[in-house]
Design a protein around this motif. Structure first.
Motif, short mmCIF file in Angstrom:
data_model
loop_
_atom_site.label_atom_id
_atom_site.label_comp_id
_atom_site.label_asym_id
_atom_site.label_seq_id
_atom_site.Cartn_x
_atom_site.Cartn_y
_atom_site.Cartn_z
N LYS A 103 60.24 57.47 -5.98
CA LYS A 103 59.93 56.41 -5.05
C LYS A 103 60.26 57.16 -3.73
O LYS A 103 61.23 57.25 -3.28
CB LYS A 103 60.89 55.29 -5.06
CG LYS A 103 60.51 54.13 -3.91
CD LYS A 103 61.53 52.97 -4.32
CE LYS A 103 61.19 51.88 -3.26
NZ LYS A 103 61.33 52.14 -1.83
N GLN A 121 57.41 56.37 0.03
CA GLN A 121 56.99 55.45 0.73
C GLN A 121 56.06 54.78 0.46
O GLN A 121 55.09 54.11 1.06
CB GLN A 121 56.59 56.21 2.21
CG GLN A 121 55.33 57.11 2.49
CD GLN A 121 55.33 57.68 3.53
OE1 GLN A 121 55.89 58.68 4.10
NE2 GLN A 121 54.35 57.51 4.29
N LEU A 131 55.68 51.90 -1.33
CA LEU A 131 55.69 50.51 -0.94
C LEU A 131 55.74 50.23 0.37
O LEU A 131 55.71 48.97 0.71
CB LEU A 131 56.78 49.97 -1.89
CG LEU A 131 56.85 50.20 -3.24
CD1 LEU A 131 58.27 49.59 -3.67
CD2 LEU A 131 55.56 49.47 -4.03
N GLU A 132 55.99 51.14 1.32
CA GLU A 132 56.09 51.06 2.77
C GLU A 132 57.10 49.83 3.13
O GLU A 132 56.92 49.24 4.22
CB GLU A 132 54.68 50.67 3.49
CG GLU A 132 53.73 51.76 3.14
CD GLU A 132 52.37 51.48 3.72
OE1 GLU A 132 52.00 50.28 4.04
OE2 GLU A 132 51.79 52.61 4.14
N ASP A 133 58.22 49.84 2.13
CA ASP A 133 59.24 48.76 2.35
C ASP A 133 60.22 49.15 3.32
O ASP A 133 61.20 48.28 3.66
CB ASP A 133 59.69 48.35 1.22
CG ASP A 133 60.42 49.60 0.25
OD1 ASP A 133 59.89 50.53 0.39
OD2 ASP A 133 60.96 49.38 -0.71
N HIS A 134 60.15 50.54 3.69
CA HIS A 134 61.37 51.23 4.76
C HIS A 134 60.88 50.60 6.02
O HIS A 134 61.66 50.38 6.87
CB HIS A 134 61.48 52.46 4.49
CG HIS A 134 62.62 53.16 5.25
ND1 HIS A 134 62.54 53.76 6.31
CD2 HIS A 134 64.05 53.08 4.81
CE1 HIS A 134 63.79 54.23 6.72
NE2 HIS A 134 64.50 53.83 6.02
N GLY A 167 62.26 47.79 8.00
CA GLY A 167 63.15 47.13 7.15
C GLY A 167 64.58 46.83 7.83
O GLY A 167 64.90 47.53 8.80
#
Length: 736
Positions: free
Chosen positions: A261, A263, A265-268, A271
């Motif tokens: 994993k 980036q 999902l670009e969830d960082h 966040g």
């Protein structure tokens, strides 16, 4: 309750006993924590500090230099030095230094003690005006591009009174008085980043004033370049960092496979900030606030482990100094929190690199932003002239602008994830693009209007929608009232890109002012002035609009379109740097007194040498890691797998899969040995000519490194975790 400093030096609320009969019961009083405004600038010798400590006439004299670019009056030096010394001693400083920015791209400092023997066995603290104004470091030990030989050692540092003197605090609380200075050779030639920057600031002010005068402005006395730099960086656990020779030596990983994993999902991005990171950010901000650095924004960036800090606008020279101090604070504070701060442009492959978005603008001494389009932009002749000047400058000197951000580090980032391409273009947005259409036709009749957006929920407010979107793929974008030069690298000093930017735009202002002066003469009416401006704008737009592009800068279609338009494209530093030594570049910098031909060529040579040295160091580091860590891990795995195959065969059990795996592994190990031999040969090759050496590093060394990395990364995917000698990407990118 008072305040104390933690072991790392940060301000913390004191703990106190809440019950004298129960001395071990403690509580934290949060409501008395200091406001940032209470200690902002507390470690700078500026503002109220100078007002309280200097005689009124000396204070006003120094303020004229700092705020209005008057020449420094040497007669006040002793008075200022004495006040500085007393202030520094009261804060616990024992030493002072001239803090300057040589051509290494970093800062330099030589500490001298205030303590001076009296000759009778005693000592006193002394600091004279001469020591404040001038220092004398060894000029031969810094990169000079041939300006100084080893036997020609004399160099000078000269106090830059326009940038505040400050106290730099180490992690153990020790403070040093730092005096921002220029650094020049015995011949007076610039050996630093600050001297040409200050010259370029003067040049752009002088030429901008000419434009303002011809447009009818008689009140502005000088124009100031302003700057705000967003700084991206990575944090990795320091224990993991110390286990990676590539990170320790090169600042980036030379080996490493993608984590499961990254980036994706670009969830960082934006966040919630991890508690350990927020503690680090908070201390960084406290340290920066003490230095008067107005940091405003902090957030998670797109890549895991990546973050950003950004200040508000300041005068360009001060902003450059503050940016260098910011990088220092980010690095030093990280270690007190068990982190290492990575400022390299591409520490990890296959995830975002880091940049330093250079937000640049021009303001008058009366507070007017010259790039503020205001309402009815199509009627704002002053804004349109200054906008056209930027368009002309970027088109004319796109090659030099590209060279200003060239480095071995930035080559890994430009055109990759979240980074603009190496093709210099300008994004203006729909409204300004429409106005350019009108100007090209010789008219300007309308400006697009901002309209409110109905978000569809009664409880939500209507918010205004800007007349233009943003373009994150553009290297040079107009963003409301400033230009954002997004191609600057995260580890780079912003002094040189802004020197180039100021100089090339000064030339553009010069050309426009000259043309308008020729058309108007003296005593021109407003109607005649507007007609002349429209004619000049029409010509500029027709000639230089090719550099404006509002589409996707990452697309292959844009590369083809840029080539069709005749825009230069220099993907690598080796291809970009020669733009600095063309006749065009020599004339540009010499005409405005920013750099002589010799000073410019010196910078070219220094950058070529730095490129070669960085690539060679990286190559040797990779070679050492591969020979001493990766290959042994491959051999051990091969041995264990061979024992497994042998034992299985001895037991009479067919094992074709294991045999195939052993064969594949043996081929990988052999391929790594062969690629290492090629890399070592490329590193050992002696190429005398500097420009040919750059080409050799770019082709032979870097391509050999790429082959070695392919083999190492392939081995990482099959070597058991307990045998792999290096922390992997998954471990390093995860903040715990």
């Amino acid at each position: 309750m008072g305040l104390h400093r933690s072991a790392s030096g940060a301000l913390r609320p004191r703990m106190r006993e809440t019950n004298m009969n129960k001395p071990h019961t403690l509580s934290m009083e949060h409501d008395t924590a200091p406001r940032a405004s209470d200690y902002f600038g507390s470690l700078t010798f500026s503002g109220d500090v100078m007002l309280k400590r200097l005689p009124p006439d000396v204070f006003m004299n120094l303020q004229r230099t700092m705020r209005h670019n008057w020449q420094l009056d040497p007669s006040i030096a002793n008075t200022v030095a004495s006040a500085m010394k007393e202030w520094a001693l009261e804060h616990g400083a024992t030493h002072y230094c001239h803090w300057f920015q040589p051509l290494t791209g970093a800062t330099a400092e030589k500490h001298d003690a205030f303590l001076s023997p009296t000759g009778d066995g005693g000592a006193i603290e002394k600091f004279s005006g001469d020591a404040l104004i001038q220092g004398e470091p060894d000029a031969s030990s810094f990169p000079s591009g041939g300006i100084r030989d080893t036997y020609e050692a004399r160099g000078y540092t000269a106090w830059d009174a326009t940038s505040p003197v400050f106290l730099l605090r180490s992690s153990n609380g020790h403070k040093t008085l730092c005096i921002p200075t220029a650094f020049v050779s015995w011949t007076g030639e610039a050996l630093d980043q600050k001297t040409p920057l200050l010259r370029s600031i003067d040049a752009v002010s002088k030429q901008a004033l000419r434009v303002l005068r011809v447009l009818g402005d008689t009140t502005t006395s000088h124009v100031m370049a302003t700057l705000g730099c967003e700084q991206e960086y990575f944090l990795v656990d320091r224990n993991l960092f110390l286990k990676r020779l590539d990170l320790c030596v090169c600042g980036r990983t030379l080996i490493g496979t993608e984590p499961p994993k990254g980036q994706q999902l670009e969830d960082h991005y934006f966040g919630a900030i991890h508690e350990r990171v927020i503690a680090y950010m908070t201390e960084c901000e406290e340290r920066l606030f003490e230095l008067g650095i107005p940091v405003k924004t902090r957030h998670n960036e797109v890549a895991p482990g990546q973050y950003e800090i950004a200040p508000t606008f300041e005068l360009a020279n001060v902003a450059v100094d503050h940016q260098m101090a910011t990088m220092h604070v980010l690095r030093t504070v990280a270690r007190t929190h068990g982190f290492e701060c990575l400022l390299h442009e591409k520490p990890f492959a296959k995830v975002n690199g880091s940049g330093k978005h250079n937000n640049w603008s021009l303001s008058t001494d009366l507070g007017a932003n010259l790039f503020d389009p205001r309402d009815e932009t199509h009627t704002n002749m002053q804004f349109l002239v200054f906008l056209a000047a930027v368009i002309s400058a970027v088109d004319t000197h796109a090659d030099i602008l590209r060279a200003s951000i060239a480095s071995a580090h930035n080559d890994h980032r430009l055109g990759a994830n979240e980074a603009p391409p190496a093709i210099m273009s300008i994004y203006l947005g729909e409204m300004l693009d429409d106005i350019l259409d009108q100007l090209e036709r010789g008219e300007s009749k309308r400006s697009a209007k901002s309209v409110p957006m109905d978000l569809g929920a009664r409880t939500l407010p209507q918010i205004p929608r800007h007349t233009s979107d943003r373009n994150r793929t553009s290297p040079f974008a107009f963003t409301g009232n400033k230009f954002e030069f997004r191609a600057v690298g995260s580890s780079q000093s912003v002094a040189w890109p802004n020197t180039v930017l100021n100089t090339m735009i000064a030339q553009s202002f010069d050309a426009i002012a000259t043309e308008l002066e020729k058309k108007l003469g003296k005593g021109a009416t407003q109607a005649k002035r507007e007609a002349a401006v429209r004619t000049v704008l029409k010509d500029i737009v027709k000639e230089h609009r090719r550099v404006c592009f509002d589409g996707n800068g990452y697309s292959s279609d844009w590369h083809a379109e840029a080539k069709k338009r005749g825009l230069p494209n220099f993907p690598s530093t080796a291809e970009a740097l020669p733009a600095l030594v063309t006749k065009k570049a020599e004339k540009l910098f010499a005409s405005y007194g920013v750099l002589s031909k010799r000073e410019l060529h010196a910078r070219y040579e220094v950058q070529l040498e730095q490129y070669c040295k960085i690539v060679q160091i990286e190559g040797r580091t990779l070679s050492q890691m591969a020979w001493t860590q990766v290959l042994p891990a491959g051999w051990r795995t091969q041995g264990e797998l061979a024992d497994t195959v042998s034992g299985t065969q001895h037991a009479g059990i067919p094992c074709p899969e294991s045999e195939a795996a052993l064969s594949d592994l043996a081929r990988l190990v052999a391929a790594l040995r062969n690629s290492l031999a090629t890399l070592d040969e490329a590193i050992a090759s002696q190429v005398a000519d500097l420009e040919q050496r750059v080409g050799h590093c770019r082709t032979a060394v870097l391509s050999s490194m790429s082959k070695v990395r392919e083999c190492c990364d392939a081995l990482e995917r099959v070597v058991p975790a307990d045998l792999w000698p290096l922390p992997d990407y998954a471990a390093m990118l995860l903040v715990r």
